[in-house]
Design a protein around this motif. Structure first.
Motif, mmCIF file in Angstrom:
data_model
loop_
_atom_site.group_PDB
_atom_site.id
_atom_site.type_symbol
_atom_site.label_atom_id
_atom_site.label_comp_id
_atom_site.label_asym_id
_atom_site.label_seq_id
_atom_site.Cartn_x
_atom_site.Cartn_y
_atom_site.Cartn_z
ATOM 1 N N PRO A 188 1.023 -0.934 -0.038
ATOM 2 C CA PRO A 188 0.026 -0.042 -0.081
ATOM 3 C C PRO A 188 0.961 1.251 -0.085
ATOM 4 C CG PRO A 188 -0.674 -1.613 1.492
ATOM 5 C CD PRO A 188 0.746 -2.115 1.199
ATOM 6 N N LYS A 228 -1.211 2.966 -10.972
ATOM 7 C CA LYS A 228 -0.397 3.289 -10.032
ATOM 8 C C LYS A 228 1.079 3.367 -9.745
ATOM 9 C CE LYS A 228 0.262 1.751 -5.029
ATOM 10 N NZ LYS A 228 -0.288 0.783 -4.265
ATOM 11 N N GLN A 254 1.379 4.953 1.544
ATOM 12 C CA GLN A 254 1.577 5.462 2.719
ATOM 13 C C GLN A 254 0.170 6.425 2.971
ATOM 14 O OE1 GLN A 254 3.126 4.510 5.603
ATOM 15 N NE2 GLN A 254 3.838 3.015 4.174
ATOM 16 N N GLN A 314 -3.521 -1.003 -10.768
ATOM 17 C CA GLN A 314 -2.244 -1.387 -10.372
ATOM 18 C C GLN A 314 -1.165 -0.893 -11.275
ATOM 19 O OE1 GLN A 314 -2.106 -1.852 -7.038
ATOM 20 N NE2 GLN A 314 -4.261 -2.093 -6.920
ATOM 21 N N LYS A 326 -9.588 3.691 0.497
ATOM 22 C CA LYS A 326 -8.776 2.414 0.713
ATOM 23 C C LYS A 326 -7.819 2.201 -0.121
ATOM 24 C CE LYS A 326 -13.470 0.452 2.348
ATOM 25 N NZ LYS A 326 -14.417 -0.538 1.970
ATOM 26 N N ARG A 327 -7.725 1.217 -0.890
ATOM 27 C CA ARG A 327 -6.673 0.853 -1.789
ATOM 28 C C ARG A 327 -7.096 1.342 -3.408
ATOM 29 N NH1 ARG A 327 -3.062 -3.044 -1.001
ATOM 30 N NH2 ARG A 327 -1.957 -2.152 -2.667
ATOM 31 N N GLU A 340 -3.088 5.924 -0.262
ATOM 32 C CA GLU A 340 -4.010 5.060 0.057
ATOM 33 C C GLU A 340 -4.521 5.193 1.681
ATOM 34 O OE1 GLU A 340 -3.582 1.611 -2.937
ATOM 35 O OE2 GLU A 340 -1.865 1.763 -1.784
ATOM 36 N N TYR A 341 -5.431 4.639 2.069
ATOM 37 C CA TYR A 341 -5.875 4.787 3.385
ATOM 38 C C TYR A 341 -5.958 6.173 3.641
ATOM 39 C CZ TYR A 341 -5.723 -0.162 2.814
ATOM 40 O OH TYR A 341 -5.690 -1.499 2.561
#
Length: 392
Positions: free
Chosen positions: A16, A191, A18, A188, A59-60, A203-204
């Motif tokens: 993930p 990303k 940060q 992905q 989230k992701r 993320e998060y």
């Protein structure tokens, strides 16, 4: 139920990114790391420095609709071409459909140009008729396409049966410029590409408040970011932030996936071109083959999935169980020869719909530099990529 069961989302290869900590600033902040947000960041990174761009997700990357879709990339927006011509006139209807063809080509070029590993297959797509009324409607659509200058063919039942040996469909229209891919693999890959360009991706980092000043201030659990421009790309999850709550309707759709088919089962189906299939009824099914020859089968009634704080009722567990049962029944009706094939997974995803079946793209507020892209009504893979380029 646990909605984190999509095989696209399982075991992501990368760690993930940060969460955002502390106070930061950016030229552009993008809320939502689905395909719309990632595409906006991608096209922005072609014109401004990567570290001027921040992408935030609760989230992701790809955890929302982008990672839960069946990965069927095709044209159309706002309903059938006949309905569009009746509503807007032939010239505008033709422009709208052509824009969706260009959107399909745009995403295909992006994947190929950047060599993004996401199992891309350019297969074409069939919209099929199960009843005589549906067949007449598709014939009328094909005629309208021809009159507007598009080479979208209608296939009678016998011609369609030479392409797919199942379903007992009475006819279909064929969209040759359509494709399939693994959506979370694409997210992905984007990303990694964006982070290599210096884009700050966190993320998060759920955005809990948007202060509409100049600059705009976004608040996340462990920090804030002040941005000259903000793009909100949260689609069916936007109501949770109080954005377009009465315009974007969150509907939960459902998908099952089978065990891999054997070579003999594939031969028996006669699915020669591996085309994606969409039915033309109201509560329609849609399905495709995966790279390892499973059948992804989605459809059945959609469920209203309320945003936090919404007073309207959401789905009950009993109703949701009935949807899953209905989906297996629909699968067995479509593929009676595969009744013994096991369903190995199922998942749901929340998409954004609008009452007029048209997406919402543009500036949210006259006095604040906040932009929105969402409400794809099931056509998000193509439309959100084009919208991301437009906003960028």
């Amino acid at each position: 139920m646990d909605l984190e069961t999509s095989p696209w989302l399982s075991n992501p290869a990368d760690a993930p990114a940060q969460p955002l900590h502390g106070s930061q600033s950016a030229r552009v902040a993008i809320v939502g790391a689905g395909l719309a947000g990632l595409a906006t960041a991608y096209y922005l990174s072609q014109t401004i420095a990567g570290d001027d761009i921040v992408v935030l997700d609760a989230k992701r990357v790809g955890a929302g609709a982008s990672g839960r879709t069946t990965g069927m990339l095709g044209p159309e927006v706002g309903g059938t071409i006949t309905a569009l011509r009746k509503r807007f006139g032939g010239e505008v209807a033709a422009q709208m459909f052509d824009a969706t063809l260009q959107a399909v080509a745009l995403l295909t070029r992006l994947i190929e140009h950047e060599r993004l590993a996401c199992d891309l297959e350019v297969t074409g797509q069939f919209k099929v008729a199960a009843t005589a009324a549906q067949a007449r409607s598709l014939e009328k659509q094909a005629s309208t396409f021809r009159e507007l200058g598009f080479g979208i063919a209608y296939l009678e039942a016998s011609a369609l049966a030479a392409q797919i040996g199942f379903g007992n469909y009475l006819g279909a229209i064929h969209f040759p410029r359509a494709a399939m891919f693994s959506p979370n693999r694409l997210c992905q890959a984007l990303k990694q590409l964006l982070m290599a360009r210096g884009v700050r991706l966190h993320e998060y980092s759920a955005v809990s408040a948007i202060d509409r000043g100049r600059p705009v201030t976004l608040t996340v659990p462990q920090g804030t970011i002040r941005a000259e421009n903000v793009v909100v790309a949260t689609n069916g999850y936007s109501g949770g932030m109080g954005i377009l709550r009465s315009r974007i309707i969150p509907l939960q759709t459902h998908v099952i996936v089978t065990q891999p088919l054997t070579a003999e089962q594939l031969r028996m189906l006669g699915w020669h071109g591996r085309q994606a299939i969409i039915e033309s009824r109201n509560y329609f099914n849609y399905y495709r083959l995966t790279p390892d020859n499973r059948i992804l089968f989605g459809g059945g009634p959609a469920i209203y999935r309320r945003a936090p704080g919404d007073w309207r009722a959401g789905a009950t567990d009993i109703f949701e169980r009935r949807v899953w049962q209905r989906l297996r029944i629909e699968f067995d009706r479509t593929f009676p020869a595969l009744a013994a094939v096991a369903v190995e997974g199922r998942w749901a995803g929340t998409m954004g719909f609008t009452l007029d079946r048209l997406p919402v793209v543009g500036r949210l507020h006259d006095r604040a530099p906040i932009f929105f892209a969402g409400g794809w009504c099931g056509h998000g893979l193509a439309l959100c990529t084009a919208a991301g380029k437009h906003i960028a």
